[in-house]
Design a protein around this motif. Structure first.
Motif, PDB file in Angstrom:
ATOM      1  N   THR A 229     -38.873 -37.815   9.983  1.00 46.06           N
ATOM      2  CA  THR A 229     -40.283 -38.251   9.933  1.00 46.06           C
ATOM      3  C   THR A 229     -40.761 -38.655  11.318  1.00 46.06           C
ATOM      4  N   SER A 230     -39.949 -39.410  12.050  1.00 50.37           N
ATOM      5  CA  SER A 230     -40.346 -39.831  13.402  1.00 50.37           C
ATOM      6  C   SER A 230     -40.453 -38.637  14.347  1.00 50.37           C
ATOM      7  N   ILE A 231     -39.543 -37.662  14.219  1.00 50.27           N
ATOM      8  CA  ILE A 231     -39.586 -36.492  15.103  1.00 50.27           C
ATOM      9  C   ILE A 231     -40.793 -35.621  14.782  1.00 50.27           C
ATOM     10  N   LEU A 232     -41.100 -35.485  13.484  1.00 48.36           N
ATOM     11  CA  LEU A 232     -42.253 -34.660  13.115  1.00 48.36           C
ATOM     12  C   LEU A 232     -43.568 -35.274  13.604  1.00 48.36           C
ATOM     13  N   LYS A 233     -43.631 -36.592  13.671  1.00 46.51           N
ATOM     14  CA  LYS A 233     -44.840 -37.236  14.187  1.00 46.51           C
ATOM     15  C   LYS A 233     -45.004 -37.005  15.689  1.00 46.51           C
ATOM     16  N   LYS A 234     -43.894 -36.762  16.394  1.00 39.33           N
ATOM     17  CA  LYS A 234     -43.956 -36.497  17.836  1.00 39.33           C
ATOM     18  C   LYS A 234     -43.882 -34.993  18.140  1.00 39.33           C
ATOM     19  N   ARG A 235     -44.067 -34.177  17.141  1.00 35.02           N
ATOM     20  CA  ARG A 235     -43.888 -32.740  17.337  1.00 35.02           C
ATOM     21  C   ARG A 235     -44.878 -32.168  18.349  1.00 35.02           C
ATOM     22  N   ASP A 236     -46.091 -32.633  18.307  1.00 37.36           N
ATOM     23  CA  ASP A 236     -47.099 -32.153  19.259  1.00 37.36           C
ATOM     24  C   ASP A 236     -46.746 -32.552  20.690  1.00 37.36           C
ATOM     25  N   ASP A 237     -46.156 -33.753  20.856  1.00 40.22           N
ATOM     26  CA  ASP A 237     -45.723 -34.169  22.192  1.00 40.22           C
ATOM     27  C   ASP A 237     -44.589 -33.283  22.715  1.00 40.22           C
ATOM     28  N   PHE A 238     -43.678 -32.909  21.846  1.00 41.26           N
ATOM     29  CA  PHE A 238     -42.590 -32.011  22.257  1.00 41.26           C
ATOM     30  C   PHE A 238     -43.151 -30.649  22.681  1.00 41.26           C
ATOM     31  N   ARG A 239     -44.125 -30.155  21.936  1.00 41.48           N
ATOM     32  CA  ARG A 239     -44.697 -28.847  22.285  1.00 41.48           C
ATOM     33  C   ARG A 239     -45.426 -28.910  23.626  1.00 41.48           C
ATOM     34  N   ALA A 240     -46.119 -30.026  23.863  1.00 48.23           N
ATOM     35  CA  ALA A 240     -46.817 -30.154  25.142  1.00 48.23           C
ATOM     36  C   ALA A 240     -45.838 -30.367  26.294  1.00 48.23           C
ATOM     37  N   ALA A 241     -44.767 -31.073  26.067  1.00 47.22           N
ATOM     38  CA  ALA A 241     -43.804 -31.352  27.136  1.00 47.22           C
ATOM     39  C   ALA A 241     -43.033 -30.104  27.545  1.00 47.22           C
ATOM     40  N   PHE A 242     -42.718 -29.236  26.586  1.00 47.24           N
ATOM     41  CA  PHE A 242     -41.888 -28.061  26.874  1.00 47.24           C
ATOM     42  C   PHE A 242     -42.676 -26.759  26.812  1.00 47.24           C
ATOM     43  N   ALA A 243     -43.960 -26.822  27.195  1.00 47.41           N
ATOM     44  CA  ALA A 243     -44.798 -25.625  27.352  1.00 47.41           C
ATOM     45  C   ALA A 243     -44.795 -24.765  26.095  1.00 47.41           C
ATOM     46  N   ASP A 244     -44.998 -25.418  24.952  1.00 45.71           N
ATOM     47  CA  ASP A 244     -45.028 -24.745  23.663  1.00 45.71           C
ATOM     48  C   ASP A 244     -43.721 -23.987  23.405  1.00 45.71           C
ATOM     49  N   PHE A 245     -42.634 -24.518  23.956  1.00 46.77           N
ATOM     50  CA  PHE A 245     -41.279 -23.998  23.778  1.00 46.77           C
ATOM     51  C   PHE A 245     -41.147 -22.548  24.250  1.00 46.77           C
ATOM     52  N   ASP A 246     -41.758 -22.315  25.384  1.00 50.74           N
ATOM     53  CA  ASP A 246     -41.563 -21.019  26.040  1.00 50.74           C
ATOM     54  C   ASP A 246     -40.239 -21.097  26.812  1.00 50.74           C
ATOM     55  N   VAL A 247     -39.276 -20.269  26.422  1.00 54.97           N
ATOM     56  CA  VAL A 247     -37.927 -20.369  26.970  1.00 54.97           C
ATOM     57  C   VAL A 247     -37.916 -20.104  28.471  1.00 54.97           C
ATOM     58  N   GLU A 248     -38.663 -19.114  28.936  1.00 51.69           N
ATOM     59  CA  GLU A 248     -38.642 -18.759  30.355  1.00 51.69           C
ATOM     60  C   GLU A 248     -39.245 -19.858  31.218  1.00 51.69           C
TER      61      GLU A 248
END
Length: 376
Positions: A229-248
């Motif tokens: 639950t805590s990770i899902l609430k920060k999911r948008d922050d993770f996407r912004a921090a890691f460039a929408d999870f672009d591997v390259e």
């Protein structure tokens, strides 16, 4: 008393001295053992006949005197009814004691001690089955507790129709549906709606996109020591921090970018560095296997594992598949990929379907797995 003197031996008319131990003493008379003085016994009574019976024959000393015959009446207690002998204490106590009659086996009803002639003569079945008896109240209490216990466990794996057949009232006034009642048991009425939506839409669904697999790998590693639950609430922050999870893009992060991401989004620097290292390893896997998805799905032969768990307590925290996957990824340089983390990742990415068989998402995930098979 006469005494005899022992003469000393003589040699050539002279007395010869000898040791005292060689002298033979005169034998002394044996002393009788002293017997404790016993009290004097009274002399035996005289058996001479009285003066009035001079004409009677003499009584032999060996014969015992005859006793007068005692006449006994019809006393049931065996007491002497003769008036010549005085009453003793025993006879008075025997007369004063009440007469107790023995119970007959025929008069005892069901072994409960009720006499046939008693006015309160009831059988044991009537007493035990009486409406107001203690036994009847105890039976009603036990049956009520058993019914309550059955109602508590009746909803496990049951449909609404079966619950109504069992007599369980299904209350749908609060907006709950049959689907919500049959979800996996870790979904409770107090669960966060975001977590419930994740369970109903994403958890267990087979994923074949490299970007999405990288996102689930990062989220699962960050979930250690926290909860979904805590990770899902920060999911948008993770996407912004890691460039929408672009591997390259993430694989090319330098130390300055890693520090800024950790400071801006409040993430541990080791977690950020771990995500960057994993992105680099994913690029290496693409060169060898063609895609990250092909590498992961190869551990399950391109087919999700279908489990048949009936209770969440039966779901393990790790399996042999997750341990094999973890060892291989650690050998290739991945970070935060322990057996428990990889099992959670397999559940989230749909590599294993750990929905309970009573949950409707179990069958739905199986249908999605058959339709969207990975490209070999």
């Amino acid at each position: 008393m006469c005494t005899t003197k022992v003469k000393a031996p003589q040699i050539d008319g002279r007395a010869v001295l000898q040791p005292a131990c060689n002298r033979i003493p005169f034998p002394l008379p044996l002393k009788k053992k002293s017997v404790a003085a016993s009290p004097p016994t009274p002399p035996p009574p005289s058996r001479t006949p009285p003066a009035s019976t001079k004409g009677s024959p003499p009584i032999s000393p060996k014969s015992k005197p005859s006793r007068p015959a005692i006449k006994r009446g019809n006393d049931p207690n065996g007491l002497n009814s003769s008036g010549e002998n005085p009453l003793t204490v025993r006879s008075l106590a025997a007369k004063a004691a009440p007469v107790v009659k023995k119970k007959s086996k025929k008069s005892d009803v069901s072994g409960m001690g009720f006499h046939e002639t008693s006015p309160n003569c009831y059988s044991s079945s009537l007493i035990l089955e009486a409406p107001g008896s203690i036994a009847a109240a105890r039976r009603e209490q036990v049956s009520f507790l058993q019914a309550q216990r059955k109602m508590k466990i009746a909803h496990y794996g049951r449909t609404t129709a079966k619950l109504r057949e069992k007599g369980v009232v299904v209350d749908s006034s609060d907006g709950t549906t049959a689907q919500e009642e049959k979800r996996c048991s870790f979904i409770t009425p107090n669960s966060d709606p975001l977590f419930v939506a994740y369970h109903d839409e994403e958890w267990g669904v087979p994923v074949h996109d490299d970007k999405m697999l990288f996102e689930l790998l990062v989220l699962t590693g960050a979930q250690v020591g926290s909860d979904w639950t805590s990770i899902l609430k920060k999911r948008d922050d993770f996407r912004a921090a890691f460039a929408d999870f672009d591997v390259e893009i993430v694989a090319n992060f330098n130390e300055k970018q890693i520090t800024s991401v950790g400071a801006e989004y409040g993430m541990d620097l080791s977690r950020v560095r771990g995500a960057v290292d994993n992105a680099i390893r994913i690029l290496q896997l693409k060169e060898k296997f063609g895609s990250f998805e092909a590498y992961l799905w190869g551990f399950v032969n391109n087919k999700p594992i279908a489990t048949q768990y009936k209770s969440c307590r039966k779901i393990p925290v790790k399996t042999s598949k997750s341990e094999t996957m973890s060892k291989d990824m650690v050998r290739r340089g991945f970070r935060f990929v322990g057996p428990t983390v990889m099992h959670s990742f397999m559940q989230a990415a749909g590599l294993t379907n750990d929905h309970l068989i009573s949950c409707p998402r179990h069958a739905r995930c199986m249908e999605l797995a058959s339709k969207a098979a990975p490209a070999v």
